[in-house]
Write a protein that holds these residues in place. Structure first.
Motif, PDB file in Angstrom:
ATOM      1  N   SER A 353       0.815  -1.205   0.000  1.00  0.00           N
ATOM      2  CA  SER A 353       0.000   0.000   0.000  1.00  0.00           C
ATOM      3  C   SER A 353       0.858   1.268   0.000  1.00  0.00           C
ATOM      4  O   SER A 353       0.566   2.233  -0.703  1.00  0.00           O
ATOM      5  CB  SER A 353      -0.925  -0.010   1.219  1.00  0.00           C
ATOM      6  OG  SER A 353      -1.657   1.174   1.299  1.00  0.00           O
ATOM      7  N   LYS A 354       1.953   1.272   0.781  1.00  0.00           N
ATOM      8  CA  LYS A 354       2.804   2.459   0.882  1.00  0.00           C
ATOM      9  C   LYS A 354       3.462   2.786  -0.456  1.00  0.00           C
ATOM     10  O   LYS A 354       3.684   3.954  -0.773  1.00  0.00           O
ATOM     11  CB  LYS A 354       3.863   2.251   1.957  1.00  0.00           C
ATOM     12  CG  LYS A 354       3.310   2.298   3.376  1.00  0.00           C
ATOM     13  CD  LYS A 354       4.409   2.174   4.397  1.00  0.00           C
ATOM     14  CE  LYS A 354       3.849   2.267   5.819  1.00  0.00           C
ATOM     15  NZ  LYS A 354       4.926   2.134   6.832  1.00  0.00           N
ATOM     16  N   SER A 357       0.840   4.368  -2.595  1.00  0.00           N
ATOM     17  CA  SER A 357       0.606   5.713  -2.085  1.00  0.00           C
ATOM     18  C   SER A 357       1.696   6.670  -2.567  1.00  0.00           C
ATOM     19  O   SER A 357       1.417   7.805  -2.973  1.00  0.00           O
ATOM     20  CB  SER A 357       0.571   5.682  -0.553  1.00  0.00           C
ATOM     21  OG  SER A 357       0.438   6.964  -0.028  1.00  0.00           O
ATOM     22  N   SER A 386      -4.522   5.228   2.822  1.00  0.00           N
ATOM     23  CA  SER A 386      -3.294   5.966   2.509  1.00  0.00           C
ATOM     24  C   SER A 386      -3.200   6.273   1.016  1.00  0.00           C
ATOM     25  O   SER A 386      -2.745   7.355   0.625  1.00  0.00           O
ATOM     26  CB  SER A 386      -2.065   5.179   2.966  1.00  0.00           C
ATOM     27  OG  SER A 386      -1.907   3.996   2.209  1.00  0.00           O
ATOM     28  N   VAL A 387      -3.655   5.343   0.174  1.00  0.00           N
ATOM     29  CA  VAL A 387      -3.595   5.531  -1.282  1.00  0.00           C
ATOM     30  C   VAL A 387      -4.626   6.564  -1.722  1.00  0.00           C
ATOM     31  O   VAL A 387      -4.321   7.499  -2.477  1.00  0.00           O
ATOM     32  CB  VAL A 387      -3.809   4.193  -2.014  1.00  0.00           C
ATOM     33  CG1 VAL A 387      -3.689   4.385  -3.519  1.00  0.00           C
ATOM     34  CG2 VAL A 387      -2.805   3.149  -1.538  1.00  0.00           C
ATOM     35  N   ALA A 390      -3.551  10.052  -0.695  1.00  0.00           N
ATOM     36  CA  ALA A 390      -2.565  10.681  -1.582  1.00  0.00           C
ATOM     37  C   ALA A 390      -3.244  11.291  -2.798  1.00  0.00           C
ATOM     38  O   ALA A 390      -2.898  12.392  -3.233  1.00  0.00           O
ATOM     39  CB  ALA A 390      -1.524   9.642  -2.008  1.00  0.00           C
TER      40      ALA A 390
END
Length: 515
Positions: A353-354, A357, A386-387, A390
């Motif tokens: 996920s990061k 993002s 988180s995505v 962003a």
């Protein structure tokens, strides 16, 4: 030499003696020849309980707990009664496998047999319960112990610290009659893991006043605490301590120093320590790459990444997070696309996920909102907050209200209790002069009983950590602090409207007044 003796055993014919047979198994297990040890064990007709225990504990010590379970099952099938040594080995296997139910079953078996609970057995059971997260069962055993060893205390303190029960860990730590460095390290490490770094450093200072000599583990944890707090002065003191006491700059210690300097904003010292290290691993390179990324040196970060790969080290998902962050801060869109694709294709690392993002942030900053939106929609198993967050920030920056609304609504669907999303959405509407929609968002926020959680910042001055929240007036110099913030804000506004004006002129009070 052992193999030479073994040849003599076979030549003389002593392999049929049970004591010699057990010594052979023990020798092979201790030297790591587990397959050979099992062959000797399985082919023999003279094995006894010691033979079974040697194989079970040999497998457990080697981290091969499933094989230990298989031997134990075979032992039960042959109606061989286990003893304390067997149970300790099997409890250790349950700890490694995180099999709480089997551990409880073994505990009940020993209790039902009314056998004596020795200190080593109690310690093994407590360790098993702690590693399986059953803190209350471990504590119940600990409280019933008439006599406790250093191991008993250490298991409890380490276990409570690991699971974030730091008040209980500290209570036991204070009650412990005699402490060594292991317990200090367990508690300091627990505070760092729980992001309670101020308390970790206070504990380290307490160690100093009691003349307890820290070791490498202490220094690594303390440096991590400095990295979390941005406490550069304390970090520099720790570095001087390492040099003064001639602590070896191991990979772990060197990497902790690199990470501390990187996160405290001193890129020069980061690189100095990095190049002084005799040996570096992938974590060291990742810390250096992250330092360049945070300082906006995108090209240097990518250069170090390529050097790392050329040196034969394999990057992991954290390394790629640093690489993508460097691309993001440096506006390197093409490079970001290339390395994001290489993650899965070349290095077989599925993006998390990061990473998504970071890529959405990179594309969003560049104004490529449609591409960012398509990337979000293509996230396996759906994008998380988180995505979408962003994408929402990018839409707000580029004033794309339609896509921003989609992102915000998805965020509210994923986390309806996050007050920050409501505030940012309302602000986006205000900036777009859509006051009626902003009022609707604030009304919805009020109806759901949500309030904006105040942010908290920290700053280190002369080795002291100061924390502030919004509209904080607790500091004795708060008036001067707010005056300084007002002046800085005015400087920023001038730079925004007159970007061609040199900074040194802004520092000239006469020029500033004239503007």
């Amino acid at each position: 030499m052992g193999q030479e003796i073994l040849v003599h055993v076979l030549r003389i014919g002593y392999d049929g003696d049970v004591f010699v047979h057990n010594a052979v198994i023990h020798f092979l297990v201790s030297c790591g020849f587990l397959e050979d040890a099992y062959k000797v064990f399985d082919d023999s007709s003279v094995r006894d309980l010691v033979s079974w225990n040697s194989m079970i504990n040999g497998y457990v010590r080697s981290g091969r707990s499933r094989e230990a379970l298989m031997v134990f099952e075979k032992m039960k099938m042959e109606s061989v009664e286990p003893d304390e040594v067997t149970i300790i080995g099997m409890v250790g296997a349950c700890a490694q496998l995180e099999d709480l139910e089997l551990g409880r079953k073994l505990h009940r078996y020993f209790r039902d047999k009314c056998l004596y609970f020795s200190i080593p057995l109690c310690n093994a059971l407590m360790d098993m319960y702690m590693k399986n997260g059953s803190l209350n069962e471990a504590k119940a055993l600990f409280d019933r112990m008439d006599e406790r060893t250093v191991v008993s205390w250490t298991i409890m303190i380490s276990g409570f610290a690991k699971f974030g029960c730091l008040d209980e860990a500290r209570r036991l730590f204070n009650e412990m009659p005699e402490k060594d460095i292991v317990q200090w390290n367990a508690l300091i490490g627990g505070y760092v893991q729980a992001k309670r770094s101020k308390e970790a450093l206070v504990l380290f200072q307490e160690m100093q006043t009691m003349n307890i000599k820290p070791d490498e583990v202490t220094m690594v944890s303390s440096l991590s605490a400095c990295a979390q707090l941005g406490a550069l002065d304390i970090g520099i003191w720790l570095h001087h301590y390492i040099k003064k006491h001639k602590l070896c700059l191991t990979v772990s210690l060197g990497t902790a120093l690199v990470d501390m300097y990187a996160k405290c904003g001193n890129i020069e010292k980061t690189l100095q320590v990095f190049h002084e290290m005799p040996i570096r691993n992938s974590l060291t390179w990742t810390a250096a790459i992250g330092a360049f990324a945070h300082h906006g040196n995108g090209h240097d970060a990518l250069s170090y990444f390529l050097k790392m790969v050329d040196s034969g080290l394999r990057p992991d998902d954290v390394t790629f997070l640093g690489v993508l962050s460097a691309c993001c801060h440096g506006g390197l869109v093409e490079e970001g696309r290339k390395f994001f694709a290489q993650m899965s294709k070349k290095f077989k690392i599925p993006p998390k996920s990061k990473h998504y993002s970071c890529m959405v942030d990179l594309l969003g900053r560049a104004g490529l909102l449609q591409e960012a939106y398509e990337l979000v929609r293509g996230v396996p198993n759906e994008a998380d907050a988180s995505v979408w967050g962003a994408l929402f920030f990018a839409c707000r920056v580029h004033r794309n209200i339609e896509m921003g609304e989609k992102a915000a609504l998805k965020l509210l669907e994923l986390d309806p209790g996050d007050s920050g999303t409501y505030v940012l959405l309302a602000n986006m509407y205000v900036e777009a002069t859509m006051q009626h929609k902003a009022r609707d968002v604030r009304k919805m926020m009020g109806e759901r009983g949500l309030q904006k959680t105040p942010g908290c910042s920290s700053v280190e001055v002369n080795g002291n950590i100061f924390e502030f929240i919004v509209r904080d007036k607790t500091h004795f110099q708060s008036d001067q602090i707010y005056e300084c913030l007002i002046q800085l804000t005015r400087h920023m506004e001038i730079v925004e409207y007159f970007p061609y004006i040199r900074y040194d002129l802004l520092c000239d009070s006469d020029v500033y007044s004239a503007m």
